[in-house]
Every structure is written in structure tokens, then in C-alpha cells.
Design a protein around this motif. Structure first.
Motif, PDB file in Angstrom:
ATOM      1  N   VAL A  79       7.989   2.110  12.177  1.00 15.58           N
ATOM      2  CA  VAL A  79       7.433   0.901  12.787  1.00 15.58           C
ATOM      3  C   VAL A  79       5.927   1.073  13.009  1.00 15.58           C
ATOM      4  O   VAL A  79       5.138   0.142  12.772  1.00 15.58           O
ATOM      5  CB  VAL A  79       8.150   0.590  14.117  1.00 15.58           C
ATOM      6  CG1 VAL A  79       7.433  -0.535  14.860  1.00 15.58           C
ATOM      7  CG2 VAL A  79       9.605   0.206  13.858  1.00 15.58           C
ATOM      8  N   PHE A  80       5.522   2.259  13.462  1.00 17.79           N
ATOM      9  CA  PHE A  80       4.096   2.523  13.694  1.00 17.79           C
ATOM     10  C   PHE A  80       3.285   2.295  12.419  1.00 17.79           C
ATOM     11  O   PHE A  80       2.234   1.646  12.444  1.00 17.79           O
ATOM     12  CB  PHE A  80       3.910   3.960  14.194  1.00 17.79           C
ATOM     13  CG  PHE A  80       2.484   4.437  14.159  1.00 17.79           C
ATOM     14  CD1 PHE A  80       1.579   4.072  15.143  1.00 17.79           C
ATOM     15  CD2 PHE A  80       2.028   5.245  13.108  1.00 17.79           C
ATOM     16  CE1 PHE A  80       0.258   4.503  15.093  1.00 17.79           C
ATOM     17  CE2 PHE A  80       0.713   5.672  13.053  1.00 17.79           C
ATOM     18  CZ  PHE A  80      -0.181   5.300  14.052  1.00 17.79           C
ATOM     19  N   TYR A  81       3.738   2.829  11.320  1.00 16.15           N
ATOM     20  CA  TYR A  81       2.993   2.686  10.065  1.00 16.15           C
ATOM     21  C   TYR A  81       2.991   1.241   9.571  1.00 16.15           C
ATOM     22  O   TYR A  81       1.991   0.757   9.027  1.00 16.15           O
ATOM     23  CB  TYR A  81       3.557   3.609   8.998  1.00 16.15           C
ATOM     24  CG  TYR A  81       3.076   5.037   9.143  1.00 16.15           C
ATOM     25  CD1 TYR A  81       1.843   5.434   8.643  1.00 16.15           C
ATOM     26  CD2 TYR A  81       3.854   5.982   9.794  1.00 16.15           C
ATOM     27  CE1 TYR A  81       1.388   6.736   8.790  1.00 16.15           C
ATOM     28  CE2 TYR A  81       3.413   7.294   9.947  1.00 16.15           C
ATOM     29  CZ  TYR A  81       2.174   7.662   9.451  1.00 16.15           C
ATOM     30  OH  TYR A  81       1.731   8.953   9.602  1.00 16.15           O
ATOM     31  N   LEU A  82       4.098   0.548   9.743  1.00 17.12           N
ATOM     32  CA  LEU A  82       4.150  -0.847   9.308  1.00 17.12           C
ATOM     33  C   LEU A  82       3.215  -1.722  10.136  1.00 17.12           C
ATOM     34  O   LEU A  82       2.533  -2.608   9.608  1.00 17.12           O
ATOM     35  CB  LEU A  82       5.587  -1.363   9.402  1.00 17.12           C
ATOM     36  CG  LEU A  82       6.576  -0.758   8.399  1.00 17.12           C
ATOM     37  CD1 LEU A  82       7.990  -1.267   8.675  1.00 17.12           C
ATOM     38  CD2 LEU A  82       6.176  -1.094   6.969  1.00 17.12           C
ATOM     39  N   LEU A  83       3.155  -1.467  11.449  1.00 24.04           N
ATOM     40  CA  LEU A  83       2.299  -2.270  12.321  1.00 24.04           C
ATOM     41  C   LEU A  83       0.813  -1.967  12.110  1.00 24.04           C
ATOM     42  O   LEU A  83      -0.043  -2.818  12.367  1.00 24.04           O
ATOM     43  CB  LEU A  83       2.669  -2.034  13.786  1.00 24.04           C
ATOM     44  CG  LEU A  83       4.044  -2.552  14.233  1.00 24.04           C
ATOM     45  CD1 LEU A  83       4.295  -2.205  15.701  1.00 24.04           C
ATOM     46  CD2 LEU A  83       4.138  -4.061  14.029  1.00 24.04           C
ATOM     47  N   ASN A  84       0.507  -0.752  11.666  1.00 24.63           N
ATOM     48  CA  ASN A  84      -0.893  -0.348  11.504  1.00 24.63           C
ATOM     49  C   ASN A  84      -1.310  -0.275  10.035  1.00 24.63           C
ATOM     50  O   ASN A  84      -2.282   0.409   9.692  1.00 24.63           O
ATOM     51  CB  ASN A  84      -1.115   1.020  12.155  1.00 24.63           C
ATOM     52  CG  ASN A  84      -1.051   0.969  13.668  1.00 24.63           C
ATOM     53  OD1 ASN A  84      -2.051   0.692  14.338  1.00 24.63           O
ATOM     54  ND2 ASN A  84       0.123   1.224  14.219  1.00 24.63           N
TER      55      ASN A  84
ATOM     56  N   ASP B  82       0.833  -1.192   0.000  1.00 23.74           N
ATOM     57  CA  ASP B  82       0.000   0.000   0.000  1.00 23.74           C
ATOM     58  C   ASP B  82       0.874   1.250   0.000  1.00 23.74           C
ATOM     59  O   ASP B  82       2.012   1.226   0.465  1.00 23.74           O
ATOM     60  CB  ASP B  82      -0.907   0.003   1.239  1.00 23.74           C
ATOM     61  CG  ASP B  82      -1.961   1.097   1.177  1.00 23.74           C
ATOM     62  OD1 ASP B  82      -1.717   2.168   1.764  1.00 23.74           O
ATOM     63  OD2 ASP B  82      -3.007   0.886   0.543  1.00 23.74           O
ATOM     64  N   GLU B  83       0.318   2.361  -0.527  1.00 22.46           N
ATOM     65  CA  GLU B  83       1.075   3.614  -0.547  1.00 22.46           C
ATOM     66  C   GLU B  83       1.463   4.056   0.854  1.00 22.46           C
ATOM     67  O   GLU B  83       2.518   4.653   1.063  1.00 22.46           O
ATOM     68  CB  GLU B  83       0.248   4.718  -1.221  1.00 22.46           C
ATOM     69  CG  GLU B  83       0.244   4.645  -2.738  1.00 22.46           C
ATOM     70  CD  GLU B  83      -0.412   5.863  -3.349  1.00 22.46           C
ATOM     71  OE1 GLU B  83      -1.383   6.369  -2.763  1.00 22.46           O
ATOM     72  OE2 GLU B  83       0.064   6.309  -4.410  1.00 22.46           O
ATOM     73  N   LEU B  84       0.590   3.781   1.838  1.00 17.31           N
ATOM     74  CA  LEU B  84       0.894   4.161   3.211  1.00 17.31           C
ATOM     75  C   LEU B  84       1.863   3.187   3.865  1.00 17.31           C
ATOM     76  O   LEU B  84       1.977   3.136   5.089  1.00 17.31           O
ATOM     77  CB  LEU B  84      -0.396   4.267   4.029  1.00 17.31           C
ATOM     78  CG  LEU B  84      -1.158   5.580   3.838  1.00 17.31           C
ATOM     79  CD1 LEU B  84      -2.468   5.570   4.603  1.00 17.31           C
ATOM     80  CD2 LEU B  84      -0.307   6.766   4.251  1.00 17.31           C
ATOM     81  N   VAL B  85       2.542   2.411   3.052  1.00 15.47           N
ATOM     82  CA  VAL B  85       3.690   1.619   3.518  1.00 15.47           C
ATOM     83  C   VAL B  85       4.955   2.169   2.875  1.00 15.47           C
ATOM     84  O   VAL B  85       5.919   2.528   3.556  1.00 15.47           O
ATOM     85  CB  VAL B  85       3.527   0.120   3.173  1.00 15.47           C
ATOM     86  CG1 VAL B  85       4.814  -0.640   3.518  1.00 15.47           C
ATOM     87  CG2 VAL B  85       2.356  -0.473   3.919  1.00 15.47           C
ATOM     88  N   LEU B  86       4.943   2.275   1.548  1.00 15.68           N
ATOM     89  CA  LEU B  86       6.121   2.762   0.843  1.00 15.68           C
ATOM     90  C   LEU B  86       6.491   4.182   1.270  1.00 15.68           C
ATOM     91  O   LEU B  86       7.649   4.466   1.582  1.00 15.68           O
ATOM     92  CB  LEU B  86       5.883   2.727  -0.671  1.00 15.68           C
ATOM     93  CG  LEU B  86       6.962   3.391  -1.544  1.00 15.68           C
ATOM     94  CD1 LEU B  86       8.314   2.741  -1.331  1.00 15.68           C
ATOM     95  CD2 LEU B  86       6.565   3.342  -3.017  1.00 15.68           C
ATOM     96  N   MET B  87       5.513   5.094   1.298  1.00 20.63           N
ATOM     97  CA  MET B  87       5.840   6.494   1.578  1.00 20.63           C
ATOM     98  C   MET B  87       6.335   6.731   3.001  1.00 20.63           C
ATOM     99  O   MET B  87       7.314   7.456   3.204  1.00 20.63           O
ATOM    100  CB  MET B  87       4.647   7.383   1.231  1.00 20.63           C
ATOM    101  CG  MET B  87       4.427   7.501  -0.284  1.00 20.63           C
ATOM    102  SD  MET B  87       3.186   8.715  -0.739  1.00 20.63           S
ATOM    103  CE  MET B  87       1.692   7.866  -0.240  1.00 20.63           C
TER     104      MET B  87
ATOM    105  N   SER C 252       5.089  11.146  -2.822  1.00 19.04           N
ATOM    106  CA  SER C 252       4.828   9.952  -3.623  1.00 19.04           C
ATOM    107  C   SER C 252       5.750   9.907  -4.833  1.00 19.04           C
ATOM    108  O   SER C 252       6.327   8.855  -5.165  1.00 19.04           O
ATOM    109  CB  SER C 252       3.367   9.930  -4.078  1.00 19.04           C
ATOM    110  OG  SER C 252       3.135   8.868  -4.975  1.00 19.04           O
ATOM    111  N   VAL C 253       5.915  11.054  -5.503  1.00 15.96           N
ATOM    112  CA  VAL C 253       6.807  11.116  -6.660  1.00 15.96           C
ATOM    113  C   VAL C 253       8.251  10.879  -6.239  1.00 15.96           C
ATOM    114  O   VAL C 253       9.010  10.190  -6.919  1.00 15.96           O
ATOM    115  CB  VAL C 253       6.653  12.478  -7.367  1.00 15.96           C
ATOM    116  CG1 VAL C 253       7.715  12.660  -8.437  1.00 15.96           C
ATOM    117  CG2 VAL C 253       5.268  12.593  -7.981  1.00 15.96           C
ATOM    118  N   SER C 254       8.635  11.447  -5.098  1.00 13.72           N
ATOM    119  CA  SER C 254       9.991  11.225  -4.588  1.00 13.72           C
ATOM    120  C   SER C 254      10.241   9.747  -4.327  1.00 13.72           C
ATOM    121  O   SER C 254      11.312   9.215  -4.656  1.00 13.72           O
ATOM    122  CB  SER C 254      10.194  12.027  -3.300  1.00 13.72           C
ATOM    123  OG  SER C 254      11.442  11.736  -2.700  1.00 13.72           O
ATOM    124  N   ALA C 255       9.245   9.070  -3.746  1.00 13.78           N
ATOM    125  CA  ALA C 255       9.420   7.670  -3.363  1.00 13.78           C
ATOM    126  C   ALA C 255       9.361   6.713  -4.542  1.00 13.78           C
ATOM    127  O   ALA C 255      10.041   5.682  -4.554  1.00 13.78           O
ATOM    128  CB  ALA C 255       8.340   7.279  -2.343  1.00 13.78           C
TER     129      ALA C 255
END
Length: 654
Positions: free
Chosen positions: A96-101, A37-42, A190-193
Motif C-alpha cells: 500500500v505504501f508503494y502504491l500510494l507514493n 512504473d517499475e516501482l509499482v510492479l516490483m 525485476s526478472v522474477s516479476a
């Protein structure tokens, strides 16, 4: 104490480069993964960027930042070190917070589902870290702008009517900025990532293999034997470097350390040498195929393939660099600057032995233009670098060189990733409060629906916003606030965004804050202010290019190719006339009235009317012919007298 500070600085530097290398490996791994998901990569991308920033850039940054050629291991006092380590740990905790959630954040409904305490703490920490990292990398100007927009988000109900809005609560602000893809994790990051990082990494591998120095050597070999050869080599080399750099200041520091001393030795004043390098390096941001990071954001904003942006940039970039070459050639004739001395020339054979390093760029251009996914194209091109480097012992990349390239790529990427995240805060506030729409209405109203007045206002606004800001951030702000007004007045979307992009780039050479000019001045040992204004004088034709493609979209490859060819031809004559009028020399030293007429002819040639352009061409032609008849009889040796003619016959200035 000094030794202790140096040890701490060295430790954080090593840590930062290690994290940067790991970041590069993690980013490359995403290319081969599916279903994230984008909220993992970014968040992963940004967390690494923040950690590298706090490890490499001190609390009080030195005058010259990492990508500007400063000391890569600045001294760090204990307070700085403790705060930086704490920030690095916080960055890791946020990742870690974003990965866990991941699953919960992907399914929640923004501004509807309530925030948990962990959401609020992580979101607040993220905003604070982004603002501080932006201060360290992009400077105080960017920080102040971000803080003003944050304040605007909360103070909306108490503002005057024209700026008033309902305001955001703390929870709404955190939700917008940290838990959706409309704030910090919006289009810029997003473009940077997903795009920019991989091209920066490609550039790092190419540099470590020796490709960067090859560009300079090829430029010297190609232009060094002509009059003003050092300045022409600087222009050509910076154009080639710009294809993989995309940063004006980094380009100045990468090529200027070679070209500026060379220009000074051949007769250019320090002021002019620095100005030429700054102008040429700034053009690298508009130079296909890679351009600056903002070009990828243009593609994302318009929803078009990046290859279309590259195609659109070809004619404007060509005019830009040809205009610079015109200016340095005219200056060389006027000042009678000699070619590069033989002892400073790079043997052609030596350059030919490294030509295989150009193959990765050839492959990358092919992959981009044929529609290959950009992430994959960049990573594949890195593989091509590794393979072709084996063709010669001088360019071979072993394990140590690969590790260096990975670390260099990550450390360079913070100069894009962090400002993009900070710009995301601004964009989120603008969209959520609706101030962008009101700003567009205000701009259109003040210009009274006159496109020319609006274009002048937008160009000034972009330059002012770009003072002290990275080009990417300046473009994002300009695209958010100004591009809609241009579109409302009938400018097509591509031309509107390119107009904003060009002036965001040109802000790097426009005083009072001209980062590229100041970086070049530091190398040349010249006055920063004088270099800034001299750069504007030499680059004046470049300031007309955006107006030309707004008036004639064919210059952006939109429409008939014959129209594009005609526009290209008249624009070239126009920028030559402008350079001659601006410098005060065409075929001999101009009289004042001749300079005025040449500048007027230049504007006429660029104006989108066949009859007006024809009139401008006739004026230019008459002055050209008249000066040809009087070149040997006026103004003495400097203006085409007998000594000059003798030099031409001997081949010294041809």
C-alpha cells in the motif's frame, strides 16, 4: 494442542494458497496494462511473494520445503501463527505504501532527496521481511550471506585496506535498497516479476492438465524396452520436465517419486538410482526452452533477447544429457541391468491420447524464438493449455482445476522471487561499495593472468557459493563477483555468464551441500553423502562442458556452424570416453591403465586444438578396438563373457 496446531496450520495454508491465487491473477493483469512504473510492479510482486511465504512456510521450516514435496500444511504453533500473520499484514502495508507514493518515488532523486519517516520505516520493514522470508525459503546459508553483506555496507571504514570503503549510513542504505532499482528492486526481482513468474505459472497449468505425468510416460515408452531402461527413462523424463520446471529439487521430487523406485526394481542400487535422478534433474535448469530462472537474468544482464540464450544453450544441454545417457548405458552394460518389466510399461496408446498436451510447449517455443514479448508469450501459452485440455475428458480443466493451477503457480514462485529479492540486497551492496571491482582485480592477480587457473578458481567459487543456495541466487552472486574477471581475461561475455551459470547449477549435486542429491537420496532411502559423491562421479563429464564452451565459443552458437558441429562431435566422443574411464567399463571391464588413458583421451578431445583432439580420438579408438578383440576372453561374465553374448543375441540387453 496438536489438533489446535494442525487447525492453525490448515488455516494459514488455505490463506496462503488464496493469496497465491490472487497473486497469479494480479500478475496476469499486468500483461494487459500499460504505463505502470517499475516501482509499482516490483513492490506488488514482492509483497505478494512475502505474504505467501509467511502463510505457507512456518517459522521453523520442515526439512523438506514446499517445492520439495514436504507436508503442504505443516503444523503451526500460536507464536509462529501470530508472527506470520503480523508479517503478512506488514507485507500488505508495504505494498500500500508503494502504491500510494508511486508518483513521488518515481520523481525523487536517489541519495539526494531526503527520506521521510515513512520511507525509513517502510524500507527497514522491507529489508527485515526479505531476510526472514529468505531464511524460510532458501535456508540459513542464504541468510548468513545476506547479513554479512549488510554488515559490510555499514562497517566499511573499519575494515582492512583491501576491503575498506567509505561506508553507508542508515539512510543511504535504505535509500539504495528500498527506494531505487539498484537494491532489492534491482535486476533479479525485476526478472522474477516480468518473466519468470509467468513461466512458472505456465508450468503449473501444464502440470495440472496432466502434462507433467505425460513427460514421464513418454520417456518410459521411448526407452523402457532397452537395457537400463528405467535410468534412461529417468534421464529423458527429467529433461522434458526441466523444460517447464527450471528447479532441480522440484524436478527430483516431481519425477523421482516415479523413476527412482522403478530403477531400484530393475536392478540399480538405491545409491545409483538416486544419483541418476539428481543428475538428470539438475540438467533441467540448462534445458531449453525455459531453463532455470537464472537464464532470464543472463539475458537481462547481457541485454540480449532471451531467444539468444535459448539458442546458446542447445549444444551444451544436448552434451549434458547425452553424457548422462552414456553413463547410465555403460553402467547398465557393466551391471547387466534389464529393461523395464512389461507390467511397469505405460501403454503407448494411453500416452498418444494425451499428446495434444505438448501443443502449448510447441507454441511457447515458437513464440519465444520469433521474438514475442516473454510475458505475453507465457500468458498466451497458458491460454493454449486451457484450450487443448478440452480435447480429452481426462485432461479437461474445469474451474476447480484452473483455481488450483493459479494457486500452485503463486506458491511455486516464492522459491524464485524471495531469493531474488535477497540477492538484490547483495548486488546493491557490491555495486555501491565497489567491492566487486576489487574482487575482480584480486582474482585476476591471484591467477597471474592465467585463464585456466582463473576458470578453476571461478568454478570452485561458484560451487562453494551455491552450497545451500538456490541456483538463481548462486548465479547472481557469481555473475557479480566472478564474470567480470573472466571477461577481463578475454572470455566473451556470453561464455563467461554461461560458465558461472553452469557451475551454479552443478552446485546442486556437489557435496558437502548438494540439495538435489539429498532430495533424491530421501526418496531412494540411501545415504545422502554417498549419493552426493556418486552423482559427482556419474556427472563428471558435465563438469567439463563449461570449460569446453569457454575454449570453443562455437558451442554456444557464436561463430561458424561448421565449427559448432565439429566441437559438438569431438565433445560427444570425449564425454563418452570420460564416462567409460570413470565407470571402468568400455566394451569390457577396463584395466586400470585403460581407464587412465580413456580419461586422458577425454580431456584431449575436449581441448580446443585439432591436433590434440585427433590424438585423443586415436587413443580412444585403439582402446575401443583392443577391447573388442579381448571382450570375450577377460574378466568373466560381467565383462562381456559368453553369458553376456547370449543375452545380446536374445535381445535382452540391446
Amino acid at each position: 494442542m496438536a489438533a489446535s496446531s494442525q487447525t492453525v496450520g490448515r488455516g494459514l495454508f488455505v490463506t496462503g494458497m488464496l493469496i497465491a491465487g490472487i497473486w497469479s491473477v494480479v500478475q496476469v493483469s499486468f500483461v494487459f496494462m500499460a504505463g505502470y512504473d517499475e516501482l509499482v510492479l516490483m513492490p506488488v510482486h514482492l509483497a505478494f511473494a512475502l505474504a505467501v511465504t509467511f502463510a505457507l512456510v512456518p517459522l521453523v521450516p520442515p526439512e523438506r520445503k514446499i517445492d520439495e514435496g514436504g507436508d503442504p500444511r505443516p503444523r503451526r504453533n500460536p507464536v509462529d501463527a501470530a508472527l506470520s500473520v503480523l508479517a503478512i499484514a506488514a507485507s500488505a502495508a508495504i505494498m500500500v505504501f508503494y502504491l500510494l507514493n508511486e508518483d513521488r518515488l518515481a520523481l525523487r532523486i536517489p541519495q539526494v532527496d531526503p527520506l521521510t519517516l515513512a520511507d525509513e520505516v517502510a524500507g527497514l520493514a522491507l529489508v527485515v521481511l526479505v531476510v526472514e522470508a529468505a531464511r524460510r525459503t532458501a535456508g540459513l546459508g542464504m541468510t548468513i550471506v545476506v547479513l554479512v553483506f549488510i554488515a559490510y555496507a555499514f562497517l566499511g571504514p573499519s575494515l582492512p585496506m583491501g576491503l575498506r570503503h567509505s561506508g553507508l549510513s542508515f539512510g543511504e542504505f535504505i535509500d539504495l535498497q528500498a527506494l531505487t532499482t539498484e537494491g532489492i528492486f534491482g535486476v533479479p526481482i525485476s526478472v522474477s516479476a516480468t518473466y519468470v513468474f509467468y513461466f512458472i505459472l505456465f508450468g503449473a497449468f501444464l502440470d495440472v492438465s496432466g502434462g507433467g505425468r505425460l513427460f514421464i510416460d513418454l520417456a518410459v515408452s521411448a526407452t523402457g524396452r532397452y537395457r537400463g531402461g528405467a535410468a534412461k527413462a529417468a534421464t529423458t523424463g527429467s529433461a522434458l520436465m526441466g523444460m517447464t520446471s527450471g528447479s532441480a529439487v522440484a524436478n527430483v521430487m516431481g519425477t523421482g517419486i516415479f523413476t527412482i523406485p522403478l530403477m531400484k526394481r530393475t536392478g540399480y542400487t538405491p545409491q545409483v538410482a538416486a544419483s541418476v535422478e539428481a543428475l538428470a534433474s539438475t540438467g533441467g535448469q540448462v534445458m531449453p526452452p525455459l531453463m532455470g530462472a537464472a537464464a532470464f537474468i543472463i539475458a537481462q544482464n547481457l541485454g540480449v533477447p532471451y531467444s539468444q540464450i535459448v539458442t546458446a544453450a542447445i549444444i551444451p544441454a544436448a552434451i549434458y544429457y547425452i553424457a548422462v545417457l552414456f553413463a547410465v548405458d555403460i553402467e547398465a552394460r557393466y551391471r547387466r541391468i534389464q529393461p523395464i518389466p512389461a507390467e511397469d510399461m505405460v501403454p503407448v496408446r494411453e500416452s498418444l491420447l494425451r499428446l495434444h498436451l505438448l501443443l502449448p510447449i510447441v507454441y511457447l517455443v515458437y513464440a519465444v524464438m520469433t521474438g514475442r514479448q516473454l510475458m505475453a508469450a507465457a500468458v498466451e501459452s497458458i491460454g493454449v493449455v486451457l484450450v487443448v485440455s478440452l480435447f480429452s475428458a481426462a485432461t479437461r480443466m474445469g474451474p476447480r482445476a484452473v483455481l488450483k493451477a493459479l494457486a500452485e503457480g503463486g506458491s511455486r514462485a516464492i522459491m524464485v522471487a524471495v531469493p531474488c529479492a535477497a540477492a538484490g540486497i547483495i548486488v546493491g551492496v557490491v555495486v555501491q561499495t565497489g567491492v566487486g571491482v576489487r574482487f575482480t582485480e584480486l582474482l585476476v592477480g591471484l591467477s597471474r593472468d592465467n585463464l585456466l587457473i582463473c576458470l578453476i578458481a571461478v568454478s570452485c567459487g561458484c560451487i562453494i557459493m551455491g552450497m545451500g543456495l538456490p541456483t538463481t541466487a548462486a548465479y547472481i552472486m557469481g555473475a557479480t563477483l566472478f564474470a567480470p574477471a573472466l571477461h577481463q581475461l578475454g572470455v566473451n561475455a556470453l561464455a563467461a555468464h554461461f560458465f558461472v551459470f553452469y557451475f551454479a547449477c552443478l552446485s546442486m549435486i556437489t557435496p558437502p551441500v548438494a540439495l538435489a542429491s539429498y532430495a533424491a537420496a530421501s526418496i531412494a532411502g540411501a545415504s545422502a553423502s554417498r549419493v552426493g559423491w556418486t552423482t559427482v562421479r556419474f556427472g563428471l563429464p558435465a563438469f567439463l562442458v563449461p570449460y569446453a564452451f569457454v575454449a570453443e565459443p562455437a558451442m554456444l552458437m557464436e561463430g561458424d556452424l561448421s565449427d559448432a558441429a565439429i566441437s559438438f562431435g569431438t565433445a560427444l566422443v570425449g564425454v563418452y570416453a570420460l564416462a567409460a574411464g570413470n565407470i571402468g567399463f568400455l566394451r569390457r571391464k577396463n584395466r586400470r591403465i585403460e581407464s587412465v588413458l580413456l580419461i586422458a583421451a577425454a580431456f584431449a578431445l575436449i581441448y580446443p586444438s585439432a591436433w590434440v583432439s585427433l590424438a585423443g580420438g586415436l587413443v580412444f579408438g585403439m582402446i575401443f578396438l583392443w577391447q573388442g578383440r579381448t571382450a570375450g576372453t577377460e574378466d568373466g561374465a560381467r565383462t562381456g563373457g559368453p553369458e553376456h553374448e547370449t543375452a545380446v543375441l536374445k535381445g535382452r540387453t540391446s
